[in-house]
Design an enzyme around this catalytic site. Structure first.
Site, PDB file in Angstrom:
ATOM      1  N   TYR A 135       0.837  -1.203   0.000  1.00 22.94           N
ATOM      2  CA  TYR A 135       0.000   0.000   0.000  1.00 22.94           C
ATOM      3  C   TYR A 135       0.866   1.245   0.000  1.00 22.94           C
ATOM      4  CZ  TYR A 135      -5.021  -0.291  -0.020  1.00 22.94           C
ATOM      5  OH  TYR A 135      -6.311  -0.397  -0.437  1.00 22.94           O
TER       6      TYR A 135
ATOM      7  N   ARG B  52      -2.265  -2.761 -18.381  1.00 22.69           N
ATOM      8  CA  ARG B  52      -3.535  -2.032 -18.295  1.00 22.69           C
ATOM      9  C   ARG B  52      -3.401  -0.978 -17.204  1.00 22.69           C
ATOM     10  NH1 ARG B  52      -6.341  -4.816 -21.662  1.00 22.69           N
ATOM     11  NH2 ARG B  52      -7.963  -3.248 -21.658  1.00 22.69           N
TER      12      ARG B  52
ATOM     13  N   LYS C  28      -2.602   0.458 -24.898  1.00 26.84           N
ATOM     14  CA  LYS C  28      -3.008   0.366 -26.305  1.00 26.84           C
ATOM     15  C   LYS C  28      -1.751   0.431 -27.183  1.00 26.84           C
ATOM     16  CE  LYS C  28      -7.574   1.871 -24.955  1.00 26.84           C
ATOM     17  NZ  LYS C  28      -8.629   2.908 -24.973  1.00 26.84           N
TER      18      LYS C  28
ATOM     19  N   GLU D 160      -0.610   4.852  -0.508  1.00 31.77           N
ATOM     20  CA  GLU D 160      -1.422   6.052  -0.749  1.00 31.77           C
ATOM     21  C   GLU D 160      -0.571   7.306  -0.609  1.00 31.77           C
ATOM     22  OE1 GLU D 160      -4.832   6.079   1.791  1.00 31.77           O
ATOM     23  OE2 GLU D 160      -5.940   4.655   0.541  1.00 31.77           O
TER      24      GLU D 160
ATOM     25  N   ASP E 247      -7.069  13.430 -25.151  1.00 34.69           N
ATOM     26  CA  ASP E 247      -7.142  12.036 -24.717  1.00 34.69           C
ATOM     27  C   ASP E 247      -6.473  11.191 -25.806  1.00 34.69           C
ATOM     28  OD1 ASP E 247      -7.713   9.461 -23.998  1.00 34.69           O
ATOM     29  OD2 ASP E 247      -9.820   9.833 -23.496  1.00 34.69           O
TER      30      ASP E 247
ATOM     31  N   THR F 125      -4.272   5.968 -21.764  1.00 36.31           N
ATOM     32  CA  THR F 125      -4.094   4.633 -21.223  1.00 36.31           C
ATOM     33  C   THR F 125      -2.659   4.213 -21.534  1.00 36.31           C
ATOM     34  OG1 THR F 125      -4.845   3.663 -23.302  1.00 36.31           O
ATOM     35  CG2 THR F 125      -6.507   3.931 -21.579  1.00 36.31           C
TER      36      THR F 125
HETATM   37  C1  LIG Z   1      -9.649   3.197 -24.171  1.00 40.90           C
HETATM   38  C2  LIG Z   1     -10.002   4.637 -23.980  1.00 40.90           C
HETATM   39  C3  LIG Z   1     -10.357   5.144 -22.724  1.00 40.90           C
HETATM   40  C4  LIG Z   1     -10.669   4.292 -21.531  1.00 40.90           C
HETATM   41  O1  LIG Z   1      -9.754   3.421 -21.107  1.00 40.90           O
HETATM   42  P1  LIG Z   1     -10.148   2.202 -20.149  1.00 40.90           P
HETATM   43  O2  LIG Z   1      -8.829   1.774 -19.676  1.00 40.90           O
HETATM   44  O3  LIG Z   1     -10.867   1.209 -21.014  1.00 40.90           O
HETATM   45  O4  LIG Z   1     -11.020   2.732 -19.061  1.00 40.90           O
HETATM   46  C5  LIG Z   1     -10.569   6.505 -22.617  1.00 40.90           C
HETATM   47  N1  LIG Z   1     -10.448   7.321 -23.670  1.00 40.90           N
HETATM   48  C6  LIG Z   1     -10.133   6.853 -24.901  1.00 40.90           C
HETATM   49  C7  LIG Z   1     -10.018   7.804 -26.030  1.00 40.90           C
HETATM   50  C8  LIG Z   1      -9.913   5.498 -25.089  1.00 40.90           C
HETATM   51  O5  LIG Z   1      -9.634   5.043 -26.309  1.00 40.90           O
END
Ligand SMILES: *Cc1c(COP(=O)(O)O)cnc(C)c1O
Length: 420
Positions: A56, A237, A231, A58, A202, A228
């Site tokens: 932990y 993840r 990807k 925090e 994003d 994220t």
């Molecule tokens: C995949 C994605 C997210 C969310 O990610 P998670 O890990 O699935 O919650 C947010 N914004 C965009 C543009 C994404 O492609």
């Protein structure tokens, strides 16, 4: 066999271990075209499977609410410093559990419930968390949504500007989950500046392309960047929030204590490994190959009469409208899966069909590029897709199985981290 091997798991929980082994094998034998997926390195897999999960912590390095952070602090600092170096940002927070909570933290940092926010509509290519009505972000905020032009399939910057001037959102999100074209960060920045909104880029889908120099960077245009890590960036993840110095404190406070408790330290470690891998010449080659592969696959699909949203791609992603092929996205995706080609059904802009049975399929090249497939294989993949779509239309299951066998034959020559 799964790599690293899982002998202790096989001993204590053979049922679960068998499922893991089978999933690794499934990933080996499939052409995986889901554009948000990838194969992480064995080093990243090892980092996620460490004793760091026991701890932990925090708070932030040097300011924790638990003792025993002698080694956790340097691990998190390593991840933060590598993120700052790789993306060239003032500030990075590597604690968000995933992309959706990372985006929620941005709302918490800069908005009050009921405030106006703006993002791309989900059916146009945006993400749920950019204010779509079923998401908390659409329920707790007054979200206005932009889309793409019907004639070009591209983001309508005139609509974005007009909406922003009329609605004065506090936050503007750019980026999304089904955008096959380059995002014009400077144009978004100009609009956000004019109305005094915080611009959030994003980059969840394209972070690896940006890190590898295969897509322009939002740094210097967006004050806050959300991504994220799993990807195109090819990590565990998880997620990161990056920002300029001015917005750093608000971002950190929103992630902890605003939204989350203890960070997932095993994930933080794997993010650090990912960021080191991403700062290499090899990774830059991978990023450019993703785009080259997507372009070659798009061209081969167009030659076979497929209707691509926006006519093609600039990045890793292709959105196909199957209307002219007389088949819905869902039955096509299911047939393709049987044929060894994994992708997802997807709405296309202005889709007349329902979201659970839409007109399109979405595919991308990050995972197959990691496997080592190149532009010379893309016409073959397009041919398989075309044969499978026609077989689906004719209900010819045997034809799908024959394609799956050909797919397996090709892929045995392309190793996969995580399976040996
Ligand atoms: C995949 C994605 C997210 C969310 O990610 P998670 O890990 O699935 O919650 C947010 N914004 C965009 C543009 C994404 O492609």
């Amino acid at each position: 066999m799964h790599q690293p091997a899982v002998p202790h798991l096989a001993d204590s929980d053979p049922e679960l271990a068998q499922l893991v082994e089978s999933e690794a094998e499934r990933q080996f034998h499939k052409i995986r075209l889901i554009p948000s997926e990838n194969y992480v390195s064995t080093a990243v897999l090892e980092a996620t499977g460490t004793v760091l999960t026991n701890k932990y912590s925090e708070g932030y390095p040097g300011r924790r609410y638990y003792e025993g952070q002698q080694l956790i602090d340097p691990i998190e600092r390593l991840a933060v410093d590598r993120a700052k170096t790789l993306f060239g940002v003032d500030h990075a927070n590597v604690q968000p559990y995933s992309g959706s909570p990372a985006n929620l933290a941005i709302y918490l940092a800069f908005c009050q419930p009921g405030d106006t926010v703006m993002g791309m509509a989900l059916p146009m290519g945006g993400h749920l968390t950019h204010g779509w009505n079923v998401s908390a972000t659409g329920k707790w905020f007054r979200a206005v949504q932009y889309g793409v032009r019907k004639d070009t399939g591209r983001v309508d910057m005139d609509e974005v500007r007009d909406l922003a001037r009329a609605e004065r959102p506090k936050l503007i999100f750019c980026g999304g989950t089904a955008i096959p074209r380059t995002i014009d960060f400077p144009a978004f920045a100009e609009i956000a500046r004019e109305i005094g909104a915080v611009l959030v880029a994003d980059i969840a889908h394209i972070a690896g392309l940006i890190a590898g120099g295969a897509h322009p960077s939002p740094v210097g245009h967006a004050q806050v960047i959300s991504t994220t890590t799993h990807k195109t960036l090819r990590g565990p993840r998880g997620a990161m929030l990056m920002s300029d110095a001015e917005h750093a404190k608000a971002v950190d406070k929103a992630v902890f204590p605003g939204l989350q408790g203890g960070p997932h330290n095993h994930t933080t470690a794997a993010i650090a490994v990912t960021l080191k891998e991403a700062n290499t010449e090899q990774f830059r080659t991978y990023a450019h190959n993703i785009v080259a592969n997507a372009r070659a696959l798009a061209e081969a699909l167009v030659e076979r009469g497929y209707d691509l949203v926006s006519g093609g791609t600039d990045n890793h992603l292709i959105l196909v409208d199957l209307t002219n092929k007389g088949i819905g996205g869902k039955p096509a995706a299911r047939a393709l899966d049987r044929a060894g080609i994994e992708l997802n059904y997807n709405t296309v802009p202005f889709d007349p069909r329902k979201p659970f049975d839409p007109s399109g399929i979405r595919l991308g090249t990050p995972a197959i590029t990691t496997r080592g497939l190149g532009v010379e294989q893309m016409p073959q993949i397009a041919e398989w897709i075309d044969r499978a779509v026609r077989a689906a239309d004719e209900g010819d299951g045997d034809a799908l199985d024959r394609i799956a066998a050909e797919v397996r034959e090709l892929l045995v020559n392309y190793p996969m981290p995580g399976w040996a």
